[in-house]
Scaffold this active site. Structure first.
Site, PDB file in Angstrom:
ATOM      1  N   GLY A 242       0.834  -1.218  -0.063  1.00  0.00           N
ATOM      2  CA  GLY A 242       0.079  -0.099  -0.158  1.00  0.00           C
ATOM      3  C   GLY A 242       0.872   1.183   0.166  1.00  0.00           C
ATOM      4  O   GLY A 242       0.584   2.051  -0.521  1.00  0.00           O
ATOM      5  N   ARG A 243       2.074   1.470   0.582  1.00  0.00           N
ATOM      6  CA  ARG A 243       3.017   2.420   0.858  1.00  0.00           C
ATOM      7  C   ARG A 243       3.432   2.962  -0.750  1.00  0.00           C
ATOM      8  O   ARG A 243       3.631   4.031  -0.645  1.00  0.00           O
ATOM      9  CB  ARG A 243       4.035   2.125   1.722  1.00  0.00           C
ATOM     10  CG  ARG A 243       3.464   2.038   3.219  1.00  0.00           C
ATOM     11  CD  ARG A 243       4.582   1.641   4.110  1.00  0.00           C
ATOM     12  NE  ARG A 243       3.692   1.668   5.447  1.00  0.00           N
ATOM     13  CZ  ARG A 243       3.914   0.577   6.652  1.00  0.00           C
ATOM     14  NH1 ARG A 243       5.235  -0.034   6.206  1.00  0.00           N
ATOM     15  NH2 ARG A 243       3.301   0.817   7.485  1.00  0.00           N
ATOM     16  N   TYR A 362      -1.509   8.558   6.456  1.00  0.00           N
ATOM     17  CA  TYR A 362      -2.177   7.316   6.339  1.00  0.00           C
ATOM     18  C   TYR A 362      -1.200   6.170   5.889  1.00  0.00           C
ATOM     19  O   TYR A 362      -0.355   6.479   5.402  1.00  0.00           O
ATOM     20  CB  TYR A 362      -3.560   7.000   5.854  1.00  0.00           C
ATOM     21  CG  TYR A 362      -3.710   7.774   4.331  1.00  0.00           C
ATOM     22  CD1 TYR A 362      -2.569   7.935   3.332  1.00  0.00           C
ATOM     23  CD2 TYR A 362      -5.064   8.014   3.880  1.00  0.00           C
ATOM     24  CE1 TYR A 362      -2.774   8.406   2.344  1.00  0.00           C
ATOM     25  CE2 TYR A 362      -5.273   8.480   2.406  1.00  0.00           C
ATOM     26  CZ  TYR A 362      -4.012   8.909   1.765  1.00  0.00           C
ATOM     27  OH  TYR A 362      -4.277   9.036   0.384  1.00  0.00           O
ATOM     28  N   GLU A 363      -1.521   4.977   6.149  1.00  0.00           N
ATOM     29  CA  GLU A 363      -0.843   3.664   5.775  1.00  0.00           C
ATOM     30  C   GLU A 363       0.556   3.894   6.220  1.00  0.00           C
ATOM     31  O   GLU A 363       1.529   3.350   5.696  1.00  0.00           O
ATOM     32  CB  GLU A 363      -0.820   3.444   4.288  1.00  0.00           C
ATOM     33  CG  GLU A 363      -2.215   3.226   3.562  1.00  0.00           C
ATOM     34  CD  GLU A 363      -2.443   2.531   2.410  1.00  0.00           C
ATOM     35  OE1 GLU A 363      -1.453   1.922   1.863  1.00  0.00           O
ATOM     36  OE2 GLU A 363      -3.328   3.057   1.613  1.00  0.00           O
ATOM     37  N   GLY A 364       0.681   4.237   7.762  1.00  0.00           N
ATOM     38  CA  GLY A 364       1.890   4.393   8.118  1.00  0.00           C
ATOM     39  C   GLY A 364       2.399   5.883   8.105  1.00  0.00           C
ATOM     40  O   GLY A 364       2.669   6.341   6.961  1.00  0.00           O
TER      41      GLY A 364
END
Lengths: 379, 259
Positions: A242-243, A362-364
């Site tokens: 996702g990153r 988001y997503e870390g």
């Protein structure tokens, strides 16, 4: 090392650019102002196979790769950050884990509709008390016969409400900590599953971000994704992918802001000259483009590593960290170069600046990316 | 039904910049595209393929780089692609081009040929009708709508001040206008397959054509001179409100008998 795109990727780039300019750009402002999920755009994306680029044709995909997929996220985000994240969350966070960790039966049952865009995907990990500390999951799943009974809630879920398939994480054995987390495929319409409050956000306002509520939702055992207790690892691996998608979204926002600024500084005159003829403008643009190109190389590298089935976790974290911080810096500089006009809704750079901020979160968060990267550096 | 669509790769004139000192086009770095009228013709063929089943062949004459336009056509959904490319075909005018294309078409099976009305880099609108003449089949130009029956095609032919509805029997040729539809995007799957599929390249040896009718030598057209149209006199500047401006424009156009 070859920095040339393949012929296929060059062909892809032209059609993605056309699609973004003709179908996405005209709706971007309204999507933001009205907080309107771009349903018709997603349908068009589905028609051209954009919702399943990296998946094999056997599963309804385009038979493409991750590089092509993130090029699509980049191209869409260049003109509309909302549209970019819809594709990213759908592909990286829902279709990809089903493809990578699902059983054959799950893949056959769910992937064709996701890859063809008939169904939209989402991912539910975050809870009010489990953000960066994802291990603090409160949502629980209890096995009862051939079903798990799911209870709890999730927040900040992208595509919520419009999605049909949700990858949801829940504790199956609290005593085991992260090893007690499992992943489930929850489908729209399952009794007890509902969508809660919709968030009002600073940016990516057309993206639907809501709460998910589970009240004794009966999830068949056949919807357990991966093995029981394997959910945490599955979530982390999914977020690695996702990153790259979020890195691509950030990259698109940065390049989009540069393109807008280039147009503006060639037209805007002050002191009898275009502001593009001032060295301050030129040097700022030089910095903006150099940083964005560096971000592109990091994002594309991470995607190519994933395509080559090589480890890419650290590289994805670097790509996301650098691209999102670049997007924030570049869009802020773009607003500054637009002066007062840049602060108005008349020009898209203020929207791009608002959209960029979330890519650092988001997503870390950036801080999580630094944890991942430094752990690899110090190993 | 078997359809042949003739396409031409052209410079994207919307991206062409003009050198301010020489007044000529700067062609370097200008992307190449499928000629818009041709692309709509291809779209029309692909719609027929979806609606009632058809085999669509795209045919182009051009340098080896025209391969890209044919790959794009394949990615849009064409079944077969043929590139006519040979040094002997170079420098062709419309006569030599249509002779060469017609020779290639004679080697293929077909019911309908679709050509774009005209290319944005030449604007002659001659090649389509000439192909029909070489092949001795009827043609209808300027088509904006079409419906295919069992033995014939019904078309709407558009003129500046009106239109005709015509029925023409197969085999026949039509030329299409870009406004008739919005051509589809290449599909993602089509793009990933485009370079795995074959683009047949036919040279002089592959077609049966009278060499007197091809290439530069077979081109009767002679360009005597080309020039940039200059302004004849200095313009006048009026600083007036829009209403007076409109009146002045209308009056001066009347004075020159333009309106």
């Amino acid at each position: 090392m070859d920095f040339q795109l393949s012929r296929e990727h060059q062909l892809l780039a032209t059609t993605l650019k056309d699609f973004a300019e003709n179908e996405v750009r005209p709706l971007a402002r309204e999507t933001d102002e009205k907080e309107a999920f771009p349903v018709s755009t997603v349908e068009k994306m589905a028609r051209f196979g954009m919702m399943g680029i990296p998946f094999p044709k056997d599963f309804g995909g385009a038979g493409g790769d991750n590089l092509g997929y993130i090029m699509a996220v980049e191209a869409l985000s260049k003109v509309c950050g909302t549209t970019g994240v819809i594709l990213s969350a759908h592909t990286s966070l829902c279709a990809a884990p089903i493809y990578e960790f699902g059983t054959d039966e799950q893949k056959r049952r769910l992937l064709p509709d996701l890859a063809s865009g008939k169904k939209i995907g989402a991912f539910g990990l975050t809870e009010p008390n489990a953000g960066t500390d994802a291990a603090g999951q409160q949502t629980a799943a209890v096995l009862s016969g051939d079903k798990y009974i799911l209870t709890g809630s999730k927040i900040f879920i992208t595509n919520a409400g419009y999605a049909d398939v949700y990858i949801v994480f829940a504790m199956t054995d609290r005593s085991k900590g992260t090893r007690g987390i499992s992943a489930f495929i929850v489908e729209k319409g399952m009794p007890g599953f509902s969508i809660g409050k919709k968030e009002e956000k600073m940016g990516i306002r057309g993206s639907s971000t809501c709460e998910l509520i589970f009240e004794n939702v009966e999830v068949p055992v056949s919807n357990l994704l991966g093995r029981e207790g394997g959910g945490f690892g599955l979530a982390m691996k999914t977020l690695d992918g996702g990153r790259i998608g979020i890195g691509a979204q950030a990259l698109g926002l940065a390049q989009g802001a540069i393109d807008e600024t280039v147009k503006y500084v060639k037209e805007r005159k002050q002191f009898g000259k275009t502001i593009g003829s001032f060295q301050n403008t030129q040097f700022q643009l030089a910095d903006m483009q150099a940083r964005t190109d560096a971000a592109r190389l990091l994002v594309y590298r991470a995607a190519c590593l994933k395509d080559a089935k090589q480890p890419y976790s650290t590289e994805a974290a670097m790509a996301k960290l650098f691209a999102s911080e670049t997007a924030m810096a570049v869009t802020t500089m773009a607003v500054q170069l637009h002066g007062g006009y840049g602060y108005t809704r008349e020009y898209p750079v203020e929207r791009m600046m608002r959209d960029a901020k979330i890519t650092e979160i988001y997503e870390g968060t950036s801080e999580v990316q630094k944890m991942v990267i430094s752990a690899a550096v110090l190993k | 039904m078997k359809i042949i669509v003739c396409i031409k790769q052209v410079p994207d004139t919307t991206e062409v910049k003009i050198n301010p000192t020489t007044g000529t086009l700067i062609r370097e770095g200008v992307p190449s595209i499928i000629n818009p009228d041709d692309k709509s013709g291809l779209e029309a063929a692909l719609v027929l393929k979806e609606q009632q089943g058809a085999h669509v062949t795209v045919l182009s004459m051009g340098p080896p780089q025209a391969d890209l336009a044919l790959r794009e056509a394949l990615a849009m959904g064409a079944d077969q692609a043929i590139l006519l490319s040979d040094r002997a075909f170079g420098g062709a005018d419309t006569w030599a081009t249509s002779s060469t294309l017609a020779a290639a078409i004679r080697k293929l099976e077909w019911d309908l040929i679709i050509c774009g009305r005209q290319a944005i880099d030449g604007d002659t609108a001659q090649v389509g009708p000439q192909i029909a003449e070489h092949l001795q089949v009827p043609h209808v130009s300027y088509v904006t709508e079409l419906q295919v029956g069992e033995k014939a095609i019904e078309v709407k032919r558009k003129f500046e001040d009106g239109w005709q509805r015509l029925r023409v029997q197969f085999p026949c040729l039509i030329t299409t206008l870009k406004d008739m539809n919005q051509a589809r995007y290449m599909s993602m799957a089509g793009i990933y397959e485009a370079y795995k599929r074959e683009v047949k390249v036919w040279g002089l040896a592959d077609i049966d054509v009278d060499q007197a009718n091809i290439g530069l030598k077979g081109s009767p057209t002679r360009v005597k001179a080309s020039y940039t149209k200059g302004t004849r006199s200095a313009g006048k500047v009026y600083e007036v409100d829009p209403r007076d401006g409109a009146r002045i424009i209308v009056e001066s156009l009347k004075e020159k008998f333009i309106i």
